[in-house]
Design a protein around this motif. Structure first.
Motif, PDB file in Angstrom:
ATOM      1  N   PRO A  50       0.797  -1.241   0.000  1.00  0.00           N
ATOM      2  CA  PRO A  50       0.000   0.000   0.000  1.00  0.00           C
ATOM      3  C   PRO A  50       0.822   1.280   0.000  1.00  0.00           C
ATOM      4  O   PRO A  50       0.305   2.340  -0.377  1.00  0.00           O
ATOM      5  CB  PRO A  50      -0.833  -0.126   1.282  1.00  0.00           C
ATOM      6  N   LEU A  51       2.082   1.210   0.414  1.00  0.00           N
ATOM      7  CA  LEU A  51       2.921   2.407   0.370  1.00  0.00           C
ATOM      8  C   LEU A  51       3.099   2.919  -1.055  1.00  0.00           C
ATOM      9  O   LEU A  51       3.294   4.122  -1.273  1.00  0.00           O
ATOM     10  CB  LEU A  51       4.291   2.114   0.984  1.00  0.00           C
ATOM     11  N   PHE A  52       3.046   2.020  -2.009  1.00  0.00           N
ATOM     12  CA  PHE A  52       3.322   2.385  -3.395  1.00  0.00           C
ATOM     13  C   PHE A  52       2.056   2.432  -4.247  1.00  0.00           C
ATOM     14  O   PHE A  52       2.138   2.471  -5.473  1.00  0.00           O
ATOM     15  CB  PHE A  52       4.319   1.383  -3.990  1.00  0.00           C
ATOM     16  N   LEU A 361     -12.022   9.887  -2.499  1.00  0.00           N
ATOM     17  CA  LEU A 361     -10.600  10.048  -2.812  1.00  0.00           C
ATOM     18  C   LEU A 361      -9.791   9.051  -1.987  1.00  0.00           C
ATOM     19  O   LEU A 361      -9.859   9.062  -0.746  1.00  0.00           O
ATOM     20  CB  LEU A 361     -10.160  11.482  -2.510  1.00  0.00           C
ATOM     21  N   HIS A 362      -9.042   8.214  -2.665  1.00  0.00           N
ATOM     22  CA  HIS A 362      -8.163   7.259  -1.981  1.00  0.00           C
ATOM     23  C   HIS A 362      -6.730   7.770  -2.086  1.00  0.00           C
ATOM     24  O   HIS A 362      -6.087   7.657  -3.126  1.00  0.00           O
ATOM     25  CB  HIS A 362      -8.274   5.866  -2.611  1.00  0.00           C
ATOM     26  N   ASN A 363      -6.259   8.346  -0.994  1.00  0.00           N
ATOM     27  CA  ASN A 363      -4.909   8.908  -0.959  1.00  0.00           C
ATOM     28  C   ASN A 363      -4.370   8.776   0.464  1.00  0.00           C
ATOM     29  O   ASN A 363      -4.135   9.757   1.163  1.00  0.00           O
ATOM     30  CB  ASN A 363      -4.946  10.373  -1.397  1.00  0.00           C
ATOM     31  N   PRO A 364      -4.174   7.526   0.945  1.00  0.00           N
ATOM     32  CA  PRO A 364      -3.861   7.329   2.365  1.00  0.00           C
ATOM     33  C   PRO A 364      -2.462   7.766   2.766  1.00  0.00           C
ATOM     34  O   PRO A 364      -2.239   8.135   3.923  1.00  0.00           O
ATOM     35  CB  PRO A 364      -4.041   5.818   2.554  1.00  0.00           C
ATOM     36  N   LEU A 365      -1.498   7.732   1.849  1.00  0.00           N
ATOM     37  CA  LEU A 365      -0.104   8.025   2.212  1.00  0.00           C
ATOM     38  C   LEU A 365       0.479   9.035   1.234  1.00  0.00           C
ATOM     39  O   LEU A 365       1.350   8.723   0.424  1.00  0.00           O
ATOM     40  CB  LEU A 365       0.718   6.729   2.198  1.00  0.00           C
ATOM     41  N   PRO A 366       0.027  10.275   1.300  1.00  0.00           N
ATOM     42  CA  PRO A 366       0.468  11.251   0.285  1.00  0.00           C
ATOM     43  C   PRO A 366       1.923  11.668   0.430  1.00  0.00           C
ATOM     44  O   PRO A 366       2.551  12.041  -0.557  1.00  0.00           O
ATOM     45  CB  PRO A 366      -0.467  12.437   0.526  1.00  0.00           C
ATOM     46  N   GLU A 663       4.457   1.217  19.143  1.00  0.00           N
ATOM     47  CA  GLU A 663       3.781   2.513  19.162  1.00  0.00           C
ATOM     48  C   GLU A 663       3.154   2.879  17.818  1.00  0.00           C
ATOM     49  O   GLU A 663       2.442   3.881  17.732  1.00  0.00           O
ATOM     50  CB  GLU A 663       4.774   3.603  19.558  1.00  0.00           C
ATOM     51  N   ALA A 664       3.417   2.107  16.776  1.00  0.00           N
ATOM     52  CA  ALA A 664       2.917   2.448  15.446  1.00  0.00           C
ATOM     53  C   ALA A 664       1.461   2.017  15.296  1.00  0.00           C
ATOM     54  O   ALA A 664       1.105   0.876  15.632  1.00  0.00           O
ATOM     55  CB  ALA A 664       3.782   1.785  14.371  1.00  0.00           C
ATOM     56  N   ALA A 665       0.626   2.918  14.803  1.00  0.00           N
ATOM     57  CA  ALA A 665      -0.780   2.592  14.558  1.00  0.00           C
ATOM     58  C   ALA A 665      -0.886   1.651  13.366  1.00  0.00           C
ATOM     59  O   ALA A 665      -0.296   1.910  12.310  1.00  0.00           O
ATOM     60  CB  ALA A 665      -1.581   3.869  14.312  1.00  0.00           C
ATOM     61  N   ALA A 666      -1.633   0.580  13.517  1.00  0.00           N
ATOM     62  CA  ALA A 666      -1.765  -0.406  12.441  1.00  0.00           C
ATOM     63  C   ALA A 666      -2.331   0.241  11.181  1.00  0.00           C
ATOM     64  O   ALA A 666      -3.330   0.960  11.229  1.00  0.00           O
ATOM     65  CB  ALA A 666      -2.666  -1.546  12.892  1.00  0.00           C
ATOM     66  N   GLY A 667      -1.675   0.005  10.066  1.00  0.00           N
ATOM     67  CA  GLY A 667      -2.111   0.545   8.786  1.00  0.00           C
ATOM     68  C   GLY A 667      -1.594   1.919   8.464  1.00  0.00           C
ATOM     69  O   GLY A 667      -1.781   2.400   7.341  1.00  0.00           O
ATOM     70  N   SER A 668      -0.932   2.578   9.409  1.00  0.00           N
ATOM     71  CA  SER A 668      -0.414   3.924   9.159  1.00  0.00           C
ATOM     72  C   SER A 668       0.859   3.853   8.332  1.00  0.00           C
ATOM     73  O   SER A 668       1.460   2.789   8.138  1.00  0.00           O
ATOM     74  CB  SER A 668      -0.138   4.637  10.483  1.00  0.00           C
ATOM     75  N   ALA A 669       1.297   5.031   7.853  1.00  0.00           N
ATOM     76  CA  ALA A 669       2.554   5.088   7.103  1.00  0.00           C
ATOM     77  C   ALA A 669       3.722   4.641   7.976  1.00  0.00           C
ATOM     78  O   ALA A 669       4.626   3.924   7.522  1.00  0.00           O
ATOM     79  CB  ALA A 669       2.782   6.501   6.575  1.00  0.00           C
ATOM     80  N   HIS A 670       3.712   5.060   9.228  1.00  0.00           N
ATOM     81  CA  HIS A 670       4.761   4.666  10.170  1.00  0.00           C
ATOM     82  C   HIS A 670       4.825   3.136  10.288  1.00  0.00           C
ATOM     83  O   HIS A 670       5.906   2.534  10.229  1.00  0.00           O
ATOM     84  CB  HIS A 670       4.458   5.310  11.527  1.00  0.00           C
TER      85      HIS A 670
END
Length: 710
Positions: A50-52, A361-366, A663-670
């Protein structure tokens, strides 16, 4: 005649069955391990993919407004949209296309509108110079939206003369700042509920546009090509910056957080933000966005540093603050007059020809790009581009920084220094134990060194961080000189042993010299670590660590290298010693029988024959060092820096994953970038092991052929 026959019961059928069963079990286990590794590999790819993923836009609904007046402000949440037209009529409209709520006349038109940076409130400036503040409230228990008036439903008088270009900000929970321009001045009003506005006047003629940061601490005033930055405090207003631009901007926009100012002009869209200087922070030009053009519709997201341009022909382009150019482009119908993002950036609302069109709009990791992981990025308020890893901070509008370069650099530096420390000790011990040491002593020494490998790495890290680190700092000069002193001692002992009387040489017979060398090396080590720091402190008044020009951090790369090297010694020693000891004894005996000395036999026969095993030992040790977590976590200070030296801290990929994954939220960019770093670590280890295996096989074939020829 003596019968030496020993009866043995043997079954060929039973043996073949056991052999086939063992073969199948071993094969199944090997295939299972490969499948697990492949499953892990593809699972990491699945999490990272999903990052790409490119942004996308899908239409959801469109419906007529039945309101002919143009809008001065629009907004939305997940289910409702709101609209205020230029006559001061406000209305809530369901995004599903159902009938709209009754309209509410909130101001007398024609009105001008200014929206806060978080899109939570709208200031409506009326023709008589009065102001109303209105906010859309979606928190009612019945799910119905309503209008709220944070300063009351009565208009507040700001000025007796016509005003234009309003700007508004919320400086505190119940305090607001409002600014608007007249012909020759800027009127700044400090507003509180149930209190008379406090008006301050700034001298500036010909103002074209005003903007305020979300906290109300800065006011940007544009007049032709002259940009002024006013600093607002509780007591006064001061002019901080005056910048003459090369061309007149058509529009200004603040990104989320208010740190980045965008100026859209004939040459494109430029980014500006504050950089610290000896006289304080000042606004500086940073860069132009590639492919960005000034358009009539120029708007941004409320909580992410994403902005968009929309041309009269309907060409939509999305940009992000850490990207060079457009991250998404899409053609919409021509003639759009208003557009706005949803609060979470997952929706887009546009108004055209008396209709609303709502898009998903699908833009989760701009902000993510492969470039930002490996190249320098110029982050907000930084003096220059840099490799930075800083995933979280206390502020809500923090700009996350995800560069893997500091961790990759730290991983390689820690592994290289650990190998530099461990390789000479482990190989020297392996050579001496396998070739020179007496068999009786070898039976004690080899298991003793191997037992060191059973020490948990967390214990090694704890000792290194709490006990070793302060002592290295206190005896730094002795620690740095110790390897040279030990090497010199060994060379002197080798030179002096040949000049001893024959009676003394018999005491140092081959295989027993260790009983003299070990106490002597320990004595030299103690003298170096104790005496040299005393002399250093007596000469200079303070230790070497305190005199270093670039500073000294107590937990640093040197401490980690020593601790990791200590953990690698048993592993490299065991594998290398087994490889040397496994060289056929006939080769060494034949060399000695032909007149070669033990050293010549070792260097020209035994070591080449064991080179494949020794190389494998070094590569396995390197792989262990690259993947080590607890030692570097506890002994290095865990600081993700790139340019630090041997006396500064660092952070490795494995330690970074261990520290930040909880500490990283699941599914986040981090979260996904941490999995990406794990994938990078896995691929790097796979490449190194593959290369090592190729080299090992070539060494084995080469020296195996020589052995066969011999």
């Amino acid at each position: 005649m003596i019968d030496n026959h020993i009866p043995v019961q043997f079954s060929d059928t039973r043996r073949r069955f056991i052999d086939r069963l063992t073969h199948r079990v071993v094969t199944a286990c090997g295939v299972g391990i490969l499948l697990v590794m492949m499953l892990l590999f593809f699972w990491l790819i699945w999490v990272v993919t999903p990052l790409f993923t490119a942004p996308s836009l899908q239409p959801v609904s469109h419906f007529a407004l039945w309101q002919p007046q143009p809008a001065v402000a629009i907004g939305l949440n997940s289910q409702w949209g709101w609209r205020i037209d230029q006559h001061g009529t406000a209305r809530f409209i369901p995004l599903s296309g159902e009938p709209a709520e009754p309209a509410l006349q909130v101001a007398s038109g024609p009105v001008q509108a200014a929206i806060t940076a978080d899109k939570s409130a709208v200031a409506l400036l009326q023709p008589d110079g009065s102001l109303k503040l209105i906010a859309a409230d979606f928190t009612a228990s019945n799910g119905e939206p309503r209008w709220k008036f944070p300063l009351g439903d009565r208009a507040l008088a700001i000025s007796t003369q016509p005003l234009r270009h309003p700007a508004v900000a919320r400086s505190a929970h119940d305090r607001w700042l409002f600014a608007a321009a007249s012909d020759n001045t800027i009127e700044l009003a400090r507003l509180q509920p149930n209190q008379t506005p406090v008006i301050q006047t700034l001298s500036q003629a010909g103002t074209d546009q005003l903007l305020m940061t979300p906290d109300g601490k800065l006011l940007f005033a544009l007049a032709d090509n002259l940009l002024r930055v006013w600093r607002i405090t509780a007591d006064n207003i001061t002019l901080r910056d005056t910048i003459t631009l090369q061309e007149k901007p058509q529009n200004m926009l603040l990104l989320s957080g208010g740190d980045s100012l965008l100026l859209a002009g004939p040459s494109g869209i430029a980014q500006w933000f504050d950089i610290a200087s000896p006289t304080g922070p000042h606004l500086n030009f940073i860069r132009n966005f590639k492919g960005a053009e000034a358009q009539p519709l120029f708007f941004s997201e409320a909580h992410r540093r994403v902005f968009a341009t929309l041309s009269p022909q309907g060409q939509l382009k999305l940009f992000a603050s850490k990207q060079d150019g457009a991250i998404f482009s899409h053609s919409l119908p021509a003639g759009i007059t208003a557009a706005e993002f949803s609060p979470q950036g997952d929706g887009l609302l546009v108004e055209r020809a008396g209709q609303w069109n709502y898009f998903r709009l699908h833009n989760p990791l701009p902000d993510f790009s492969w470039r930002s992981l490996w190249q320098k990025v110029w982050y907000e308020n930084y003096p220059q581009p840099a490799w930075v890893w800083q995933s979280t901070a206390a502020e809500d509008y923090y700009q996350a920084k995800f560069s893997l370069v500091p961790m990759v650099s730290g991983t390689l530096k820690a592994a290289a220094l650990a190998l530099l420390f461990a390789t000479p000790l482990a190989l020297a011990a392996a050579i001496y134990t396998a070739w020179f040491m007496s068999p009786a002593l070898r039976r004690w020494v080899k298991p003793g060194i191997e037992m060191m490998g059973a020490l948990p790495s967390v214990v090694v890290g704890l000792i290194a961080g709490l006990w070793l680190a302060p002592r290295i700092a206190d005896h730094l000069s002795g620690v740095l000189l110790l390897p040279f002193m030990l090497a010199a001692t060994l060379l002197l002992c080798g030179w002096g042993s040949r000049r001893l009387p024959p009676r003394w040489q018999r005491l140092c017979a081959e295989g027993r010299e260790v009983w003299i060398l070990v106490p002597l090396l320990l004595l030299v080590s103690l003298l170096t670590l104790w005496l040299l720091p005393l002399v250093d402190g007596w000469l200079f008044g303070r230790g070497l660590a305190e005199r270093l020009a670039h500073g000294y951090e107590q937990r640093n790369l040197l401490v980690a290298g020593v601790a990791m090297g200590f953990a690698l010694v048993p592993l490299i020693f065991t594998l290398a010693e087994d490889a040397i000891f496994s060289v056929p004894a006939s080769l060494g005996q034949g060399s000695l029988a032909l007149g070669a000395t033990p050293w010549q036999t070792l260097s020209r026969v035994v070591l080449p024959g064991a080179s494949a095993g020794i190389f494998a030992a070094l590569m396995i040790g390197f792989g262990r060092a690259v993947g080590e977590t607890m030692i570097v976590l506890m002994a290095t200070g865990n600081t993700p820096v790139t340019d630090g030296g041997v006396f500064h801290g660092l952070r490795t990929l494995s330690a970074n994953i261990a520290v930040e994954m909880p500490e990283a939220a699941a599914g986040s960019a981090h979260y996904r970038i941490l999995f990406l770093s794990a994938l990078v670590l896995l691929l790097f280890t796979l490449m190194v092991n593959t290369l090592a295996e190729v080299v090992r096989q070539r060494l084995r074939q080469r020296y195996g052929q020589h052995e066969g020829q011999g």
